[in-house]
Scaffold this motif. Structure first.
Motif, PDB file in Angstrom:
ATOM      1  N   ASN A 199      39.249  43.689  44.206  1.00  0.00           N
ATOM      2  CA  ASN A 199      40.579  44.156  43.786  1.00  0.00           C
ATOM      3  C   ASN A 199      40.620  45.675  43.642  1.00  0.00           C
ATOM      4  O   ASN A 199      41.636  46.313  43.914  1.00  0.00           O
ATOM      5  CB  ASN A 199      40.958  43.537  42.435  1.00  0.00           C
ATOM      6  CG  ASN A 199      41.439  42.127  42.614  1.00  0.00           C
ATOM      7  OD1 ASN A 199      41.618  41.671  43.749  1.00  0.00           O
ATOM      8  ND2 ASN A 199      41.630  41.416  41.525  1.00  0.00           N
ATOM      9  N   LEU A 299      35.292  41.974  34.709  1.00  0.00           N
ATOM     10  CA  LEU A 299      36.391  41.159  35.236  1.00  0.00           C
ATOM     11  C   LEU A 299      37.317  40.728  34.111  1.00  0.00           C
ATOM     12  O   LEU A 299      36.853  40.390  33.027  1.00  0.00           O
ATOM     13  CB  LEU A 299      35.846  39.850  35.809  1.00  0.00           C
ATOM     14  CG  LEU A 299      35.123  39.797  37.125  1.00  0.00           C
ATOM     15  CD1 LEU A 299      35.065  38.365  37.587  1.00  0.00           C
ATOM     16  CD2 LEU A 299      35.803  40.642  38.166  1.00  0.00           C
ATOM     17  N   GLU A 303      41.407  37.793  37.173  1.00  0.00           N
ATOM     18  CA  GLU A 303      40.585  38.041  38.360  1.00  0.00           C
ATOM     19  C   GLU A 303      39.594  36.904  38.565  1.00  0.00           C
ATOM     20  O   GLU A 303      39.314  36.506  39.696  1.00  0.00           O
ATOM     21  CB  GLU A 303      39.838  39.362  38.210  1.00  0.00           C
ATOM     22  CG  GLU A 303      40.771  40.535  38.332  1.00  0.00           C
ATOM     23  CD  GLU A 303      40.089  41.841  37.987  1.00  0.00           C
ATOM     24  OE1 GLU A 303      40.286  42.815  38.704  1.00  0.00           O
ATOM     25  OE2 GLU A 303      39.368  41.872  36.980  1.00  0.00           O
ATOM     26  N   ASP A 306      41.425  34.211  40.205  1.00  0.00           N
ATOM     27  CA  ASP A 306      41.608  34.519  41.638  1.00  0.00           C
ATOM     28  C   ASP A 306      40.358  34.174  42.436  1.00  0.00           C
ATOM     29  O   ASP A 306      40.433  33.600  43.521  1.00  0.00           O
ATOM     30  CB  ASP A 306      41.883  36.016  41.829  1.00  0.00           C
ATOM     31  CG  ASP A 306      43.348  36.330  41.662  1.00  0.00           C
ATOM     32  OD1 ASP A 306      44.134  35.367  41.627  1.00  0.00           O
ATOM     33  OD2 ASP A 306      43.690  37.517  41.552  1.00  0.00           O
TER      34      ASP A 306
END
Ligand SMILES: Nc1ncnc2c1ncn2[C@@H]1O[C@H](COP(=O)(O)OP(=O)(O)OP(=O)(O)O)[C@@H](O)[C@H]1O
Length: 532
Positions: A199, A299, A303, A306
């Motif tokens: 990301n 994190l 996330e 995801d």
């Protein structure tokens, strides 16, 4: 005016001071990649050039600049120049801007949001009137201008309108994907170092020409950055130079046992008296304060979800629905940094030491380095009695008979028999008959038992007080002591420190049941853990 900030190849890299001080710059790199170092180098150069700036210090790590330079340290505690709770900020900042005095605004021990809101409002208002070049440096920008959550609007305004007032901004973050987009997109100069999280790589993609260039970021070393935009004529890969003042952002190393309590962690002096070099004074760790320590996650939960989404399976490709994510929780995995002493050496016996990190749920050895890696270590031996450990630790690959085992372990025949039975039950030894009809017991260990002299592992991580719920600890100091004493009778545990590691436990459900995925809270990788 130019500032020499580092090297590109063997050439000096200089940047335009005017551009840095009144422009908008971002410094982006993951933890440990050298952000604080590079900010300190920039500050040292600004101090030398007598250019004013105000640095928001969230960790209390920049006060060492005072060892060499004239600046004003606003913070908490007796060592500061000005008490952050009592200061007339408008008055102080007016004088600082007018005289070009650098200010360290140390918010590490205060209500950060409130103090930073106050500072940025004062700065913006003053510069609307004074219009004198002055730079605001915001460390850990994701704390103050997060993409989701309360963002300090004045920082956004400075990034849009500060330049005209002479007020530049430099924002630093390790998580560009978590910072409000419009501040980063306002930056006309970028200094970008090592990044590994997908990301974050995506978030900085806009500054690069191609995905291939973005991927180069994950191969950078600490201290290496790409400088782009108005600060450099073209994109350059560079390394920040040496620091002139001490780097206090060093990761505190764990010492054997409980570290001594530091009464005054910070001892800056404008003119230090001559004395032998001292190691940097670490700030007190949560352990000093009697609080459980947890490693700071990288994190966030969204996330982790995801990542888990990308790991969903179907029973039959294209036919069945994908698994659903039904829960995702942060669980904290108990680890211990262990230091041991024992008497060793082939010819001359001396005291030896070893150190390692132990998973306190299953007894595996852990290597924590931008993520957690586990090796079996002693895990197969926990739960065995002392004689059984002694036997398995001494059993040669070709096996031994019962009388041989008795001689090797100096244990009574009955005790050896019982222990061997237990080892057979756990499938750690097997019985074979040899030609002479003697029964030989062979080891079945899946992994070699680690040799003490090979254990040199220590935790070098940032910690914070434990906030989440920890996994229950199954292995205690006494379990490890009796296990290791069975292997090496002279061994003593010299240090033990429990630290919790952030892990996301994600539950995935399909028609035929549920499974759990454990994601490393720092690297995002799968971890071989179970719901024990
Ligand atoms: N330019 C450099 N030259 C030499 N060593 C460096 C340089 N930059 C970084 N380092 C080394 O890397 C370590 C980590 O750097 P630094 O503390 O600046 O990381 P960081 O990105 O600020 O990490 P965090 O976000 O976790 O605070 C330093 O302690 C130092 O040893």
């Amino acid at each position: 005016m130019e500032l020499a900030i580092g090297k590109t190849g063997d050439r000096d890299l200089v940047v335009d001071a005017q551009e840095l001080v009144t422009g908008r710059t971002c410094i982006i790199a993951q933890s440990g990649a050298g952000k604080s170092w590079s900010i300190a180098v920039l500050c040292e150069q600004l101090c030398k050039a007598r250019i004013g700036f105000c640095l928001i210090d969230t960790e209390g790590e920049y006060f060492s600049l005072k060892d060499r330079f004239e600046l004003c340290w606003v913070g908490s505690g007796d060592d500061c120049d000005v008490d952050i709770e009592r200061v007339d900020l408008a008055e102080l900042m007016r004088n600082a801007i007018k005289s070009g005095t650098p200010v360290i605004y140390d918010v590490s021990e205060t209500q950060m949001q409130e103090k930073v809101t106050e500072l940025t409002t004062v700065l913006y208002d003053l510069e609307s009137e004074l219009r004198k070049p002055y730079l605001l440096i915001v460390e850990e920008a994701d704390k103050f201008i997060p993409q989701s959550g309360e963002s300090i609007k004045k920082i956004e305004e400075i990034s849009r309108r500060g330049r005209k007032r002479g007020l530049g901004i430099l924002v630093a973050t390790q998580r560009p994907s978590l910072v409000v987009k419009n501040v980063l997109s306002q930056c006309n100069s970028q200094i970008i170092g090592k990044l590994s999280i997908e990301n974050d790589l995506k978030a900085v993609g806009v500054f690069f020409g191609s995905r291939k260039e973005v991927e180069e970021l994950s191969a950078l070393e600490p201290g290496e950055f790409f400088v782009m935009g108005s600060l450099a004529r073209e994109k350059v890969k560079m390394r920040f130079g040496r620091r002139e003042t001490e780097h206090r952002g060093l990761t505190p190393k764990l010492a054997p046992g409980k570290p001594a309590r530091q009464s005054t962690p910070r001892t800056p002096r404008a003119h230090p008296p001559p004395q032998p070099p001292q190691p940097p004074a670490p700030r007190p760790t949560p352990a000093d304060e009697g609080v459980d320590e947890a490693i700071v996650p990288v994190l966030i939960r969204e996330e982790a979800i995801d990542i888990a989404k990308s790991r969903r399976r179907r029973k039959f490709p294209f036919l069945d629905p994908e698994e659903r994510i039904v829960a995702a929780d942060a669980v904290y995995w108990p680890l211990a940094q262990v230091e041991v002493k024992y008497i060793g050496g082939l010819l001359r016996k001396t005291t030896k030491t070893a150190s390692f990190v132990l998973d306190l749920v299953a007894g595996r050895l852990v290597d924590v380095n931008r993520g957690m890696k586990m090796k079996p270590g002693f895990s197969e031996l926990f739960g065995l009695d002392e004689t059984a450990v002694k036997i398995i630790a001494r059993l040669p690959p070709g096996g031994s008979t019962l009388p041989e085992i008795e001689a090797d372990t100096r244990e009574a025949p009955e005790t050896v028999k019982r222990a061997v039975k237990d080892l057979e039950k756990r499938k750690l030894v097997t019985e074979v008959k040899t030609a002479g009809k003697a029964t030989v017991f062979m080891p079945l260990l899946l992994h070699e038992i680690p040799r003490l002299q090979s254990l040199r592992q220590s935790l070098q991580v940032k910690t914070e007080p434990l906030r989440g719920s920890p996994r229950p600890q199954k292995i205690r100091e006494s379990d490890l002591r009796s296990l290791l004493k069975a292997i090496e009778p002279t061994l003593e545990i010299a240090g033990w420190r429990t630290v919790y590691y952030p892990v996301y436990e994600v539950v995935l459900a399909a028609e035929d049941g549920e499974r759990r995925l454990y994601l490393d809270g720092i690297s995002g990788r799968d971890l071989p853990l179970s719901s024990v």
